[in-house]
Scaffold this motif. Structure first.
Motif, PDB file in Angstrom:
ATOM      1  N   SER A  20       0.806  -1.126  -0.005  1.00 53.83           N
ATOM      2  CA  SER A  20      -0.009   0.019  -0.016  1.00 53.83           C
ATOM      3  C   SER A  20       0.803   1.243  -0.018  1.00 53.83           C
ATOM      4  O   SER A  20       2.077   1.120   0.370  1.00 53.83           O
ATOM      5  CB  SER A  20      -0.834   0.113   1.143  1.00 53.83           C
ATOM      6  N   GLN A  22       0.586   5.794   0.197  1.00 57.12           N
ATOM      7  CA  GLN A  22      -0.323   6.938   0.397  1.00 57.12           C
ATOM      8  C   GLN A  22       0.227   8.128  -0.524  1.00 57.12           C
ATOM      9  O   GLN A  22       1.409   8.578  -0.472  1.00 57.12           O
ATOM     10  CB  GLN A  22      -0.364   7.653   2.000  1.00 57.12           C
ATOM     11  N   THR A  39      -7.515   7.237 -10.715  1.00 57.62           N
ATOM     12  CA  THR A  39      -6.759   6.035 -10.870  1.00 57.62           C
ATOM     13  C   THR A  39      -7.700   4.796 -10.928  1.00 57.62           C
ATOM     14  O   THR A  39      -8.733   5.024 -10.476  1.00 57.62           O
ATOM     15  CB  THR A  39      -5.768   5.985  -9.444  1.00 57.62           C
ATOM     16  N   LYS A  43      -8.801   3.074  -3.765  1.00 60.17           N
ATOM     17  CA  LYS A  43      -8.480   4.174  -3.005  1.00 60.17           C
ATOM     18  C   LYS A  43      -9.250   4.512  -1.885  1.00 60.17           C
ATOM     19  O   LYS A  43     -10.586   4.148  -2.052  1.00 60.17           O
ATOM     20  CB  LYS A  43      -8.218   5.584  -4.089  1.00 60.17           C
ATOM     21  N   THR A  44      -8.782   5.049  -1.071  1.00 61.74           N
ATOM     22  CA  THR A  44      -9.602   5.419   0.238  1.00 61.74           C
ATOM     23  C   THR A  44      -8.873   6.731   0.672  1.00 61.74           C
ATOM     24  O   THR A  44      -7.822   6.969   1.053  1.00 61.74           O
ATOM     25  CB  THR A  44      -9.084   4.199   1.209  1.00 61.74           C
ATOM     26  N   GLU A  45      -9.908   7.692   0.924  1.00 64.20           N
ATOM     27  CA  GLU A  45      -9.300   8.954   1.568  1.00 64.20           C
ATOM     28  C   GLU A  45      -9.019   8.663   2.929  1.00 64.20           C
ATOM     29  O   GLU A  45     -10.149   8.347   3.562  1.00 64.20           O
ATOM     30  CB  GLU A  45     -10.286  10.258   1.185  1.00 64.20           C
ATOM     31  N   TYR A  55      -4.808  10.197  -0.058  1.00 60.58           N
ATOM     32  CA  TYR A  55      -5.305   8.800  -0.478  1.00 60.58           C
ATOM     33  C   TYR A  55      -4.480   7.835  -0.220  1.00 60.58           C
ATOM     34  O   TYR A  55      -3.303   7.706  -0.250  1.00 60.58           O
ATOM     35  CB  TYR A  55      -5.709   8.750  -2.075  1.00 60.58           C
ATOM     36  N   GLU A  56      -5.025   6.726   0.117  1.00 56.50           N
ATOM     37  CA  GLU A  56      -4.466   5.485   0.434  1.00 56.50           C
ATOM     38  C   GLU A  56      -4.708   4.405  -0.540  1.00 56.50           C
ATOM     39  O   GLU A  56      -5.940   4.068  -0.751  1.00 56.50           O
ATOM     40  CB  GLU A  56      -4.755   4.794   1.893  1.00 56.50           C
ATOM     41  N   LEU A  57      -3.799   4.054  -1.236  1.00 57.54           N
ATOM     42  CA  LEU A  57      -3.948   2.914  -2.406  1.00 57.54           C
ATOM     43  C   LEU A  57      -3.423   1.594  -1.804  1.00 57.54           C
ATOM     44  O   LEU A  57      -2.032   1.492  -1.319  1.00 57.54           O
ATOM     45  CB  LEU A  57      -3.266   3.386  -3.647  1.00 57.54           C
ATOM     46  N   LEU A  66      -0.539   8.043 -11.518  1.00 60.61           N
ATOM     47  CA  LEU A  66      -1.635   8.579 -10.985  1.00 60.61           C
ATOM     48  C   LEU A  66      -1.697  10.234 -11.105  1.00 60.61           C
ATOM     49  O   LEU A  66      -0.835  10.828 -11.359  1.00 60.61           O
ATOM     50  CB  LEU A  66      -1.548   8.493  -9.246  1.00 60.61           C
TER      51      LEU A  66
END
Length: 510
Positions: A20, A22, A39, A43-45, A55-57, A66
């Motif tokens: 992962s 960020q 992307t 993803k998660t903010e 964002y975390e990928l 990206l």
């Protein structure tokens, strides 16, 4: 407001596959901007501010680009970042080597690599032991790298392998290696010449023969396998090695079930190749001929049948038999005489087998019983010897069974010393009767012994004794005379000495 910019952090990132990361997107807008990340990754903010978002990928498994975008006063700007994913090959495998590789032939090594990234930094190396044969970038999926080597004797027992190198040192992550399981190569040399086979051409049933199989120029000679067989029967050879040569020796015993022509085979196998040679062996039966006498012991004058019989197909020759057509049987009739005693009869059989002429023989001895013989050739009738000479008295009687011989003088029965070397004396003279006796009778023969001597020998002896006596007496008389003469001379000398002393005394005054 038209000069507002969008920025992203990090500008590029490298991470293991499945990891992962960020990403921070921000804007320089003097008012609150609208921010987003474009992307296809999940993803998660995870955080936000007035003009930024984080964002975390997660579970990143491939390279990606990206794009961060922001809208400020209806004006949109973007910024991009790249994600590089690295991972080690799932499979690094060297293709199996042949069980045996002929020396002097090309061997192709193949290494397959599945997975691994980034490919631009993934290298495949083929190895002979620790020595590099080739180095190539991994291309394709799966990647295949090959190398061709000329197999030699020195390659026997050498390990070959394949190694991948993922070089991330420029990214400050180090060099990562992965090596395949090694494969052991076996090389060999098997000459094109066939083995040499030494074996008897013919073999008699019940006997043993030695079979030897030879082959030179083998490598590695100790790995060679030898198969010796007579027909369908395998033999158990003893194998010896010398240099690059092989010798296989076995004993083969012929049996009745194998009578006839059989094929003896020697096969040498090395690697995946085989050399074979064969030879015909004829197994035969040839017993000794049967020689018989109707009676092995007979009396003189008895008829004896002498017969010889051999194996079918053989030709016999019987000593003493008249000439006849050749065949496996011969016979003749004999009227036994004393001269036939201990006569040896021979039967010779010949048999041709596979172009070879074989011989077998048997002998028998005839015993003839007959009475004593005392012939003049074996016992002279008259012996004349000089007295004092050394003589051997010879008288031989013949017969079967052997007779006892005794020679005694007529009258006093004195015995002659038959067969002994002795001095002849005059009292040996006389007439003797020699008698030979056995269980089959007796025979006699008169023998006259004469001893030569003369009386003048006694006279000469007496004269010699008298002469010696006379000479002895004369010598004694001379000795006595000489002694008396010496005594007289001594007395005369003493008298003269006394007279001289007396005269001297008278002449001297008182």
């Amino acid at each position: 407001p038209g000069g507002a910019q969008t920025s992203v952090f990090p500008l590029e990132a490298i991470l293991p596959q499945g990891d992962s990361v960020q990403v921070n997107c921000s804007s320089s807008c003097d008012e609150q901007a609208t921010l987003g990340l474009e992307t296809d990754l999940a993803k998660t903010e995870v955080a936000r501010g007035n003009n930024w978002k984080v964002y975390e990928l997660s579970n990143v498994r491939k390279d990606s680009t990206l794009i961060c975008f922001s809208t400020c006063h209806d004006h949109q700007t973007i910024a991009s970042t790249s994600l590089t994913v690295y991972w080690f090959p799932d499979q690094v495998e060297l293709a199996p080597l042949p069980p045996w590789q002929p020396v002097g032939e090309n061997l192709t090594l193949r290494c397959q690599v599945a997975g691994g990234a980034p490919r631009s930094r993934l290298t495949v190396v083929l190895l002979r032991g620790e020595k590099e044969l080739t180095r190539q970038l991994a291309v394709g999926e799966p990647a295949e790298v090959t190398a061709t080597v000329l197999a030699g004797r020195s390659d026997h027992g050498v390990n070959f392998s394949c190694r991948t190198e993922l070089d991330l040192r420029p990214l400050k992550l180090g060099l990562f290696e992965n090596t395949s399981a090694p494969h052991w190569l076996r090389t060999f040399v098997l000459p094109t010449a066939r083995p040499r086979l030494a074996t008897p051409r013919v073999l008699e049933m019940g006997t043993q023969g030695t079979v030897v199989c030879l082959l030179d120029g083998l490598f590695p000679v100790s790995e060679a396998q030898v198969h010796l067989a007579l027909g369908y029967r395998s033999l158990d050879p003893t194998i010896t090695y010398h240099g690059d040569s092989l010798s296989a020796k076995a004993l083969v015993e012929a049996n009745a079930q194998e009578e006839g022509s059989q094929q003896l085979t020697c096969a040498v196998t090395l690697g995946n190749q085989r050399r074979e040679t064969s030879q015909r062996v004829t197994i035969y039966s040839f017993p000794e001929p049967n020689l018989t006498l109707s009676e092995p012991e007979v009396s003189e004058g008895t008829e004896v049948i002498v017969e010889c019989q051999a194996h079918a197909g053989a030709v016999v020759t019987l000593s003493g038999a008249p000439a006849g057509p050749p065949g496996p049987w011969a016979q003749f009739l004999l009227n036994a005489s004393a001269e036939d005693n201990q006569r040896s009869f021979s039967c010779s059989a010949t048999l041709e087998v596979a172009g070879q002429v074989l011989h077998k023989n048997q002998t028998q001895e005839l015993r003839v019983l007959y009475g004593p013989r005392l012939d003049k050739t074996d016992c002279l009738g008259n012996w004349t010897w000089e007295e004092g000479s050394q003589q051997t008295l010879r008288c031989q009687a013949w017969g079967n069974p052997s007779p006892k011989l005794n020679c005694s003088r007529e009258g006093d029965k004195a015995l002659l010393p038959i067969g002994n070397l002795s001095y002849v004396k005059r009292d040996l003279a006389g007439t003797y009767v020699c008698r030979a006796v056995s269980t089959r009778g007796e025979v006699t023969r008169e023998v006259f012994v004469k001893v030569l001597y003369s009386d003048h020998q006694k006279i000469v002896t007496i004269i010699l004794v008298v002469a010696i006596a006379i000479l002895g007496a004369g010598g004694m008389a001379a000795y006595i005379y000489n002694c008396q003469r010496k005594i007289k001379k001594y007395k005369l000398q003493e008298a003269r000495k006394a007279t001289t002393m007396k005269l001297n005394t008278q002449a001297t005054p008182p």
